[in-house]
Design a protein around this motif. Structure first.
Motif, PDB file in Angstrom:
ATOM      1  N   ALA A 279       0.833  -1.210   0.000  1.00 39.98           N
ATOM      2  CA  ALA A 279       0.000   0.000   0.000  1.00 39.98           C
ATOM      3  C   ALA A 279       0.866   1.258   0.000  1.00 39.98           C
ATOM      4  O   ALA A 279       0.589   2.210  -0.737  1.00 39.98           O
ATOM      5  N   HIS A 280       1.921   1.255   0.800  1.00 39.03           N
ATOM      6  CA  HIS A 280       2.806   2.421   0.828  1.00 39.03           C
ATOM      7  C   HIS A 280       3.560   2.588  -0.493  1.00 39.03           C
ATOM      8  O   HIS A 280       3.774   3.708  -0.945  1.00 39.03           O
ATOM      9  N   ALA A 281       3.950   1.472  -1.117  1.00 34.98           N
ATOM     10  CA  ALA A 281       4.636   1.549  -2.414  1.00 34.98           C
ATOM     11  C   ALA A 281       3.741   2.194  -3.467  1.00 34.98           C
ATOM     12  O   ALA A 281       4.232   2.868  -4.379  1.00 34.98           O
ATOM     13  N   MET A 282       2.435   2.012  -3.332  1.00 30.63           N
ATOM     14  CA  MET A 282       1.491   2.613  -4.270  1.00 30.63           C
ATOM     15  C   MET A 282       1.531   4.137  -4.205  1.00 30.63           C
ATOM     16  O   MET A 282       1.168   4.814  -5.170  1.00 30.63           O
ATOM     17  N   LEU A 283       1.963   4.679  -3.083  1.00 28.02           N
ATOM     18  CA  LEU A 283       1.977   6.125  -2.885  1.00 28.02           C
ATOM     19  C   LEU A 283       3.316   6.763  -3.226  1.00 28.02           C
ATOM     20  O   LEU A 283       3.425   7.988  -3.277  1.00 28.02           O
ATOM     21  N   GLU A 284       4.339   5.958  -3.413  1.00 28.07           N
ATOM     22  CA  GLU A 284       5.690   6.472  -3.634  1.00 28.07           C
ATOM     23  C   GLU A 284       5.934   6.741  -5.120  1.00 28.07           C
ATOM     24  O   GLU A 284       5.775   5.845  -5.948  1.00 28.07           O
ATOM     25  N   ALA A 285       6.362   7.928  -5.440  1.00 27.82           N
ATOM     26  CA  ALA A 285       6.588   8.325  -6.836  1.00 27.82           C
ATOM     27  C   ALA A 285       7.639   7.459  -7.516  1.00 27.82           C
ATOM     28  O   ALA A 285       7.570   7.234  -8.725  1.00 27.82           O
ATOM     29  N   GLU A 286       8.611   6.964  -6.767  1.00 29.14           N
ATOM     30  CA  GLU A 286       9.667   6.151  -7.370  1.00 29.14           C
ATOM     31  C   GLU A 286       9.251   4.698  -7.579  1.00 29.14           C
ATOM     32  O   GLU A 286       9.645   4.076  -8.554  1.00 29.14           O
ATOM     33  N   SER A 287       8.464   4.143  -6.668  1.00 28.00           N
ATOM     34  CA  SER A 287       8.127   2.718  -6.764  1.00 28.00           C
ATOM     35  C   SER A 287       6.811   2.448  -7.489  1.00 28.00           C
ATOM     36  O   SER A 287       6.695   1.430  -8.185  1.00 28.00           O
ATOM     37  N   ALA A 288       5.846   3.306  -7.368  1.00 28.81           N
ATOM     38  CA  ALA A 288       4.526   3.050  -7.954  1.00 28.81           C
ATOM     39  C   ALA A 288       4.571   2.776  -9.457  1.00 28.81           C
ATOM     40  O   ALA A 288       3.931   1.834  -9.925  1.00 28.81           O
ATOM     41  N   PRO A 289       5.338   3.526 -10.248  1.00 26.02           N
ATOM     42  CA  PRO A 289       5.335   3.276 -11.703  1.00 26.02           C
ATOM     43  C   PRO A 289       6.015   1.967 -12.115  1.00 26.02           C
ATOM     44  O   PRO A 289       5.901   1.553 -13.255  1.00 26.02           O
ATOM     45  N   LEU A 290       6.709   1.331 -11.204  1.00 28.60           N
ATOM     46  CA  LEU A 290       7.411   0.086 -11.528  1.00 28.60           C
ATOM     47  C   LEU A 290       6.469  -1.105 -11.666  1.00 28.60           C
ATOM     48  O   LEU A 290       6.860  -2.139 -12.205  1.00 28.60           O
ATOM     49  N   PHE A 291       5.238  -0.972 -11.171  1.00 30.33           N
ATOM     50  CA  PHE A 291       4.319  -2.104 -11.121  1.00 30.33           C
ATOM     51  C   PHE A 291       3.012  -1.783 -11.828  1.00 30.33           C
ATOM     52  O   PHE A 291       2.505  -0.666 -11.764  1.00 30.33           O
ATOM     53  N   SER A 292       2.462  -2.808 -12.468  1.00 32.53           N
ATOM     54  CA  SER A 292       1.170  -2.669 -13.137  1.00 32.53           C
ATOM     55  C   SER A 292       0.037  -3.196 -12.271  1.00 32.53           C
ATOM     56  O   SER A 292      -1.130  -2.907 -12.528  1.00 32.53           O
ATOM     57  N   HIS A 293       0.390  -3.974 -11.255  1.00 37.18           N
ATOM     58  CA  HIS A 293      -0.607  -4.608 -10.390  1.00 37.18           C
ATOM     59  C   HIS A 293      -0.106  -4.627  -8.947  1.00 37.18           C
ATOM     60  O   HIS A 293       1.062  -4.930  -8.699  1.00 37.18           O
ATOM     61  N   PHE A 294      -1.006  -4.316  -8.034  1.00 38.13           N
ATOM     62  CA  PHE A 294      -0.707  -4.342  -6.607  1.00 38.13           C
ATOM     63  C   PHE A 294      -1.717  -5.266  -5.937  1.00 38.13           C
ATOM     64  O   PHE A 294      -2.926  -5.078  -6.097  1.00 38.13           O
ATOM     65  N   LEU A 295      -1.224  -6.254  -5.190  1.00 34.14           N
ATOM     66  CA  LEU A 295      -2.093  -7.234  -4.538  1.00 34.14           C
ATOM     67  C   LEU A 295      -1.822  -7.202  -3.042  1.00 34.14           C
ATOM     68  O   LEU A 295      -0.692  -7.449  -2.604  1.00 34.14           O
ATOM     69  N   LEU A 296      -2.854  -6.880  -2.275  1.00 32.16           N
ATOM     70  CA  LEU A 296      -2.724  -6.724  -0.833  1.00 32.16           C
ATOM     71  C   LEU A 296      -3.585  -7.760  -0.117  1.00 32.16           C
ATOM     72  O   LEU A 296      -4.799  -7.789  -0.316  1.00 32.16           O
ATOM     73  N   GLY A 297      -2.967  -8.586   0.687  1.00 36.18           N
ATOM     74  CA  GLY A 297      -3.699  -9.559   1.482  1.00 36.18           C
ATOM     75  C   GLY A 297      -3.769  -9.089   2.917  1.00 36.18           C
ATOM     76  O   GLY A 297      -2.731  -8.950   3.575  1.00 36.18           O
ATOM     77  N   SER A 298      -4.955  -8.814   3.383  1.00 36.90           N
ATOM     78  CA  SER A 298      -5.172  -8.417   4.763  1.00 36.90           C
ATOM     79  C   SER A 298      -4.121  -7.408   5.249  1.00 36.90           C
ATOM     80  O   SER A 298      -3.437  -7.634   6.230  1.00 36.90           O
ATOM     81  N   PRO A 299      -3.982  -6.295   4.527  1.00 38.55           N
ATOM     82  CA  PRO A 299      -2.903  -5.362   4.851  1.00 38.55           C
ATOM     83  C   PRO A 299      -3.124  -4.643   6.179  1.00 38.55           C
ATOM     84  O   PRO A 299      -4.253  -4.316   6.538  1.00 38.55           O
ATOM     85  N   SER A 300      -2.040  -4.399   6.870  1.00 42.15           N
ATOM     86  CA  SER A 300      -2.091  -3.720   8.173  1.00 42.15           C
ATOM     87  C   SER A 300      -2.058  -2.209   7.973  1.00 42.15           C
ATOM     88  O   SER A 300      -1.199  -1.513   8.516  1.00 42.15           O
ATOM     89  N   ILE A 301      -3.006  -1.691   7.195  1.00 38.36           N
ATOM     90  CA  ILE A 301      -2.998  -0.259   6.873  1.00 38.36           C
ATOM     91  C   ILE A 301      -3.585   0.613   7.979  1.00 38.36           C
ATOM     92  O   ILE A 301      -3.457   1.826   7.926  1.00 38.36           O
ATOM     93  N   GLY A 302      -4.181  -0.010   8.980  1.00 37.43           N
ATOM     94  CA  GLY A 302      -4.679   0.761  10.116  1.00 37.43           C
ATOM     95  C   GLY A 302      -3.627   0.944  11.196  1.00 37.43           C
ATOM     96  O   GLY A 302      -3.842   1.647  12.183  1.00 37.43           O
TER      97      GLY A 302
END
Length: 132
Positions: A22-45
């Motif tokens: 989830a955090h990688a999705m927000l990072e300008a450097e890492s987000a464009p490297l991936f076409s798909h993000f899959l999160l299983g029961s993420p500890s985002i809270g």
């Protein structure tokens, strides 16, 4: 070096690994490297909802994420996790990102791992078949 197809790169994580995704999705450097993000029961809270604060703070300054996102959580994980999943979906929608949320009935944080793996592979295969 290994060659990869930029339209077929996925980042996958479960629990704190899912929070990392989830955090990688927000990072300008890492987000464009991936076409798909899959999160299983993420500890985002975790840490008082630090992910949501960061997402809100960076929404207007980061480029729109052009990727597909899957989040899988168990229905028995507790109200906080289910609420976070819905809040994640809402925040990503507001940022222009399409998210698929899959709630697996009867599964807990620990037991959702295997259903997450199976559903993630099936979802990713379907998504990749669309990009051919």
């Amino acid at each position: 070096r290994y060659r990869t197809n930029a339209a077929q790169r996925a980042l996958v994580g479960k629990s704190f690994g899912g929070s990392g995704v989830a955090h990688a999705m927000l990072e300008a450097e890492s987000a464009p490297l991936f076409s798909h993000f899959l999160l299983g029961s993420p500890s985002i809270g975790w840490d008082g909802g630090a992910f949501f604060r960061l997402e809100e703070q960076t929404r207007s300054s980061r480029p729109v994420l052009s990727a597909s996102v899957l989040m899988v959580v168990g229905s028995q994980e507790g109200p906080g996790t289910l609420r976070n999943a819905k809040e994640f979906e809402k925040a990503m929608h507001q940022a222009g990102v399409r998210v698929t949320v899959d709630i697996v009935q009867g599964e807990t944080h620990g037991s959702v791992s295997f259903p997450f793996a199976g559903r993630a592979v099936a979802w990713l295969a379907d998504e990749l078949s669309k990009s051919r």
